[in-house]
Design a protein around this motif. Structure first.
Motif, PDB file in Angstrom:
ATOM      1  N   ASP A 569       0.903  -1.060   0.190  1.00  0.00           N
ATOM      2  CA  ASP A 569       0.071  -0.125   0.052  1.00  0.00           C
ATOM      3  C   ASP A 569       1.113   1.187  -0.024  1.00  0.00           C
ATOM      4  O   ASP A 569       0.725   2.300   0.964  1.00  0.00           O
ATOM      5  CB  ASP A 569      -0.825  -0.019   1.116  1.00  0.00           C
ATOM      6  CG  ASP A 569      -1.987   0.928   1.033  1.00  0.00           C
ATOM      7  OD1 ASP A 569      -2.262   1.280   0.060  1.00  0.00           O
ATOM      8  OD2 ASP A 569      -2.619   1.321   1.883  1.00  0.00           O
ATOM      9  N   GLN A 570       1.745   1.315  -0.877  1.00  0.00           N
ATOM     10  CA  GLN A 570       2.866   2.502  -1.173  1.00  0.00           C
ATOM     11  C   GLN A 570       3.487   2.863   0.588  1.00  0.00           C
ATOM     12  O   GLN A 570       3.839   3.868   0.580  1.00  0.00           O
ATOM     13  CB  GLN A 570       2.191   3.633  -1.503  1.00  0.00           C
ATOM     14  CG  GLN A 570       1.391   3.322  -3.000  1.00  0.00           C
ATOM     15  CD  GLN A 570       1.024   4.701  -3.546  1.00  0.00           C
ATOM     16  OE1 GLN A 570      -0.003   4.938  -3.670  1.00  0.00           O
ATOM     17  NE2 GLN A 570       1.788   5.394  -4.392  1.00  0.00           N
ATOM     18  N   ALA A 571       3.807   1.751   0.967  1.00  0.00           N
ATOM     19  CA  ALA A 571       4.536   2.157   2.382  1.00  0.00           C
ATOM     20  C   ALA A 571       5.373   0.833   2.545  1.00  0.00           C
ATOM     21  O   ALA A 571       5.371  -0.425   2.284  1.00  0.00           O
ATOM     22  CB  ALA A 571       3.549   1.979   3.544  1.00  0.00           C
ATOM     23  N   SER A 573       7.118  -1.023   5.699  1.00  0.00           N
ATOM     24  CA  SER A 573       7.176  -1.184   7.235  1.00  0.00           C
ATOM     25  C   SER A 573       8.500  -2.116   7.534  1.00  0.00           C
ATOM     26  O   SER A 573       8.524  -3.146   6.986  1.00  0.00           O
ATOM     27  CB  SER A 573       5.786  -1.863   7.633  1.00  0.00           C
ATOM     28  OG  SER A 573       4.723  -1.139   7.362  1.00  0.00           O
ATOM     29  N   MET A 591       8.016   2.865   9.878  1.00  0.00           N
ATOM     30  CA  MET A 591       7.244   2.886   8.833  1.00  0.00           C
ATOM     31  C   MET A 591       7.486   4.079   7.797  1.00  0.00           C
ATOM     32  O   MET A 591       7.663   5.106   8.503  1.00  0.00           O
ATOM     33  CB  MET A 591       5.843   2.715   8.947  1.00  0.00           C
ATOM     34  CG  MET A 591       4.906   2.819   7.539  1.00  0.00           C
ATOM     35  SD  MET A 591       4.299   4.652   7.038  1.00  0.00           S
ATOM     36  CE  MET A 591       3.508   5.038   8.584  1.00  0.00           C
ATOM     37  N   SER A 593       5.816   6.051   4.488  1.00  0.00           N
ATOM     38  CA  SER A 593       4.471   5.838   3.633  1.00  0.00           C
ATOM     39  C   SER A 593       4.838   7.117   2.446  1.00  0.00           C
ATOM     40  O   SER A 593       4.759   8.201   2.719  1.00  0.00           O
ATOM     41  CB  SER A 593       3.054   6.023   4.368  1.00  0.00           C
ATOM     42  OG  SER A 593       2.223   5.965   3.517  1.00  0.00           O
ATOM     43  N   THR A 594       4.639   6.872   1.132  1.00  0.00           N
ATOM     44  CA  THR A 594       4.385   7.642   0.183  1.00  0.00           C
ATOM     45  C   THR A 594       3.064   7.851  -0.395  1.00  0.00           C
ATOM     46  O   THR A 594       3.022   8.332  -1.582  1.00  0.00           O
ATOM     47  CB  THR A 594       5.366   7.443  -1.060  1.00  0.00           C
ATOM     48  OG1 THR A 594       5.234   6.305  -1.417  1.00  0.00           O
ATOM     49  CG2 THR A 594       6.931   7.206  -0.209  1.00  0.00           C
ATOM     50  N   LYS A 595       1.959   7.325   0.172  1.00  0.00           N
ATOM     51  CA  LYS A 595       0.773   7.217  -0.352  1.00  0.00           C
ATOM     52  C   LYS A 595       0.151   8.750  -0.389  1.00  0.00           C
ATOM     53  O   LYS A 595      -0.629   8.831  -1.559  1.00  0.00           O
ATOM     54  CB  LYS A 595      -0.098   6.533   0.357  1.00  0.00           C
ATOM     55  CG  LYS A 595      -1.545   6.065  -0.268  1.00  0.00           C
ATOM     56  CD  LYS A 595      -2.300   5.092   0.802  1.00  0.00           C
ATOM     57  CE  LYS A 595      -3.699   4.641   0.124  1.00  0.00           C
ATOM     58  NZ  LYS A 595      -4.354   3.723   0.746  1.00  0.00           N
ATOM     59  N   PRO A 599       5.306  12.412   1.783  1.00  0.00           N
ATOM     60  CA  PRO A 599       5.541  11.347   2.557  1.00  0.00           C
ATOM     61  C   PRO A 599       5.686  11.545   3.899  1.00  0.00           C
ATOM     62  O   PRO A 599       5.940  12.617   4.235  1.00  0.00           O
ATOM     63  CB  PRO A 599       6.888  11.034   1.773  1.00  0.00           C
ATOM     64  CG  PRO A 599       7.209  11.838   0.678  1.00  0.00           C
ATOM     65  CD  PRO A 599       6.386  12.802   0.587  1.00  0.00           C
TER      66      PRO A 599
END
Length: 869
Positions: A569-571, A573, A591, A593-595, A599
């Motif tokens: 999901d564009q992350a 972890s 984590m 995330s670039t969602k 970011p």
């Protein structure tokens, strides 16, 4: 003669006036005719900028010029432009202007420049070009058309035709269309001589299958306008350089179109096959040596309607062909192509593709493939086999592939796969039949997009029904090596149905340098820089367990690194990540995330027995949190929680960071010479040797927010001096700290010590520790230190002098009492005299002088009283 010239002059003048005046006289009439003619025949929004009339442009013909003509759809394609033409021109005889109302104006020719046609089929199968009026009574009421299409020539320049089917996501674009035709349309049966050129692009679901394919067609068409039948008589077509000849007809019927066509390649040279490939991929074909044949034969017969398509049988074949480019050392030989695309029933789903054989050899390496695709509309069923050896180095020596560096390596394949798309979409991998292996050895790849050349020493992929197994993947790049095993769970869903690519992998490495993967070489040919943030691919759902003996990141050497990594999901972890560094251990989870557009990151760190000066100097984040840590010699146990935004290259944006640090120092001490701040502090508080401060077991709590680090107050101990520290600093290195020293008077110099020594022990006990404040401001690189030492010392000296004066007064009082026999108590007069002297005697007067003054004044007052008595 004069009279004749006058008559001629008058005629010319009248003719000139007519040429100039006629457009103005008839312009409004023609404009209304155009509006009326279009609107009464179509159910759409028609607009144009202006209509001009010219008698001079194509004299003796009249020219009607319509600027910016557009036809825009109504519901269900509301606001979609069906047709646009920058310039649309009609040519007709001048006499047509003088016809009365109801008489159609005969058009001799028309043309369009810089136009667009957009044809759309929606999910319900409706087409946006169906804009003719549907009301039969309304159509029957139109007795005469305003314009009669009796033209003999037409011309279309630079037209862009776009076709899009929303259901199949299929797009066909014919760009740069130039087409012209000549024929007498006054006749119901005529011959139309046409010439056409265009460029073709075909994509399905945003995947390009054909791109920039050059098309041309010169055709003589027999036209039966009464029966809507069009017959190919003489024609010559080119698809890139592949010639195609047509024979047969197309007829429009009440239920659709009727096709009866045959086509073939008039010549059978293998150069025709290379001509199908766009020049950007095939290079120049001049002087290419070929042998063998290449044939395309096809039959299309039947009707196209809402429920049927024409049956067809298209054969693409070549036998024992070869080619060699003039400047390349290798040739491709023994080329065999045996393929057919067939539909026998006229039902679209019954179409199937048979690639019975595709094979070739380069040197001694032979590669073969075959496949079938059936049930293409409802549930495509694919059966494919691949077998052979490909020496990648020979590919670039036999075919003009444009690479910065040539590929090397050996690819071996022996794979059989059978599957249907519904099983792929539903994840029913038990219905997929896979078997075989693909191996790659000594693969080398180099590109400006990569930091270092990439090499696969050996890779082995095994195909089985449940998964595609990566049994071995040994690679290296730069100074890094990596060994990966694992599996891909839904490779076909990713490949054919845009599903997320799922996988589970184990990776080990002896040396892993992050710079070998992350640093890209600068492209000196381009001055453009990308401002877009790096994105983690949305199509990945991958779990990896990794171990590395050494990981090099910037100037850090991390040892015995291990942990779990999940990309989803564009992350990314991280969990259970452990490593040895700076003489201790680091545990990390977090984590990235670039969602979202900006970011984000979260991180939890556990530091165990880390060397303070090394870790807080080499890690940029820790250095920003505690800039003075490079002057602390010792170890640290700590937990750190961080969160905030990332920059476009995924480094922390310090201004957005929030979190805290809870730490305990172990066997630690200061080295002031490493810090300009501590050096400045030492010169202002000389009563403390900063190197002897005891930091052992000191606990601290730091909180970060909005670019600042707030420190919870804590107390240090230096011998019998307590030091309370409080304040904050910014990630920009600015600071505002307050140090409060609880200092015994004995540390304030010899004068104060001498004064104290002259006091009675009881008075000395009354002297409290002196509070001294130090304010630290400026920055760590340019500190400003100020104290209230001078004022505090002055106050203490004043206190001590008062105590000393009191001591001397008591001594004098006692002496006077001894001079008077029988006097056991000092007279109140003496006490008052003492008080007077205390007020009048300056503080700076020598103590012996004070003592003499006290005695003298006291005696004088005493004897004055006695004489009065």
């Amino acid at each position: 003669m004069k009279k004749a010239f006058k008559i001629i002059g008058v005629i010319i003048l009248i003719f000139a006036i007519a040429l100039v005046a006629t457009p103005y006289l008839f312009k409004g009439k023609i404009k209304q005719l155009v509006i009326k003619s279009i609107n009464k025949n179509v159910d759409a929004v028609v607009a144009f900028n202006d209509v001009d009339l010219s008698l001079l442009k194509n004299f003796p013909k009249t020219t009607v010029i319509i600027d910016d003509l557009s036809i825009v759809n109504k519901a269900p394609f509301e606001n979609d432009t069906l047709f646009y033409s920058e310039t649309f021109t009609l040519k007709m005889s001048i006499k047509e202007l003088f016809k009365g109302t109801g008489e159609p104006k005969s058009i001799d020719a028309f043309s369009s420049e810089n136009g667009k046609v957009n044809v759309i089929f929606n999910n319900d199968g409706l087409a946006n070009y169906d804009i003719a009026l549907k009301d039969k009574n309304e159509r029957d009421s139109i007795e005469n058309n305003d314009f009669a299409l009796n033209f003999q020539h037409y011309n279309i320049k630079n037209l862009r035709f776009t076709y899009f089917d929303e259901a199949s996501k299929m797009s066909v674009i014919l760009d740069s269309i130039n087409h012209e035709g000549s024929g007498d349309f006054k006749n119901k049966i005529l011959e139309l001589d046409t010439k056409s050129t265009a460029k073709l692009a075909v994509s399905i679901d945003q995947k390009n299958y054909l791109n920039n394919i050059a098309l041309s067609l010169d055709a003589l068409l027999g036209m039966d306008l009464e029966n809507f039948k069009y017959t190919f008589k003489e024609n010559e077509a080119l698809v890139n350089l592949l010639p195609i000849a047509f024979d047969g007809f197309i007829q429009i019927t009440d239920v659709g179109q009727l096709y009866d066509l045959k086509f073939k390649t008039p010549t059978s040279s293998f150069i025709n096959f290379l001509g199908l490939i766009p020049e950007m991929y095939s290079g120049k074909l001049e002087n290419v040596k070929t042998s063998g044949d290449f044939k395309v034969n096809g039959i299309i017969k039947g009707s196209y309607s809402e429920t049927t398509i024409p049956a067809f049988d298209i054969e693409i074949a070549s036998n024992n062909a070869s080619f060699q480019y003039p400047n390349l050392p290798k040739s491709v030989k023994n080329i065999v192509i045996d393929s057919r695309i067939v539909n026998k029933t006229g039902i679209l789903n019954d179409t199937y593709v048979n690639l019975d054989k595709l094979s070739y050899t380069i040197d001694q390496d032979m590669f073969t493939a075959k496949s079938t695709i059936q049930n293409i509309m409802e549930n495509p069923m694919i059966d494919a086999e691949l077998k052979g050896i490909v020496n990648l180095e020979n590919v670039s020596k036999a075919y003009p592939i444009k690479l910065e560096k040539p590929l090397t390596g050996i690819l071996k394949a022996d794979v059989v796969t059978r599957f249907d798309m519904k099983s792929v979409e539903a994840g029913k991998y038990q219905n997929i039949q896979n078997s075989g292996t693909i191996t790659v050895t000594d693969f080398n790849y180099e590109s400006k997009e990569m930091a270092k050349p990439f090499k696969i020493k050996q890779a082995a992929i095994a195909f089985n029904p449940k998964e595609i197994r990566l049994n071995k993947f040994d690679g290296e790049t730069g100074n890094s090596d990596f060994h990966v095993t694992g599996s891909l769970d839904n490779f076909y869903g990713f490949l054919f149905n845009n599903q997320v690519l799922k996988g589970n992998f184990d990776m080990t490495s002896h040396q892993f340098e992050v710079a070998d993967f992350m640093e890209t070489k600068k492209d000196t040919t381009s001055t453009k820089t990308s401002k877009e943030a790096l994105k983690i691919p949305a199509f990945l759902d991958v779990t990896m367990v990794a171990k590395a003996t050494t990981v090099v990141y910037d100037n850090l050497n991390l040892k015995e690194v291990s942990g779990n990594l999940v990309i989803k999901d564009q992350a990314v972890s991280l969990s259970n990540l452990k490593m040895n560094a700076f003489g201790g251990e680091i545990a990390l989870s977090g984590m990235v995330s670039t969602k979202e557009e900006t970011p984000k990151f979260e991180m939890n760190l556990g530091l165990n027995s880390l060397n303070i000066s090394e870790s807080f100097t080499q890690l940029a984040m820790l250095k920003a949190i505690a800039p003075i840590a490079n002057s602390v010699i010792g170890k640290l146990n700590s937990t750190i929680k961080l969160s905030g935004d990332l920059t476009n290259n995924l480094t922390p944006n310090l201004k957005t960071i929030s979190g805290n640090l809870i730490g305990q120092l172990l066997e630690s001490k200061l080295k002031p010479s490493n810090s300009q701040l501590l050096t400045a502090l030492s010169s202002n508080v000389k009563f403390i040797d900063l190197e002897k401060l005891n930091f052992d077991a000191l606990k601290m709590v730091l909180n970060f927010k909005d670019g600042k680090v707030e420190i919870n107050p804590f107390t240090l101990k230096y011998q019998d001096i307590n030091i309370e520290v409080a304040g904050s600093h910014g990630f920009d290195q600015s600071m505002a700290y307050n140090l409060k020293f609880d200092v015994p008077a004995k540390y304030l110099g010899s004068e104060v010590t001498n004064l104290i020594s002259k006091l009675k022990p009881a008075n000395v006990a009354k002297i409290e520790n002196l509070p001294i404040n130090a304010l630290l401001s400026g920055s760590f690189a340019n500190p400003k230190v100020s104290t209230d030492m001078k004022q505090a010392t002055t106050n203490l000296v004043t206190q001590l002098v008062e105590m000393q004066k009191g001591k001397l007064i008591n001594q004098a009082t006692e002496a006077l009492g001894n001079l008077i026999p029988g006097k056991t108590k000092v007279d109140t007069t003496i006490t008052k005299s003492v008080d007077t002297i205390k007020k009048e005697t300056p503080i700076k007067e020598p103590l012996n002088k004070v003592k003499d003054s006290i005695v003298k004044n006291t005696l004088n007052n005493l004897f004055k009283k006695k004489s009065k008595t």
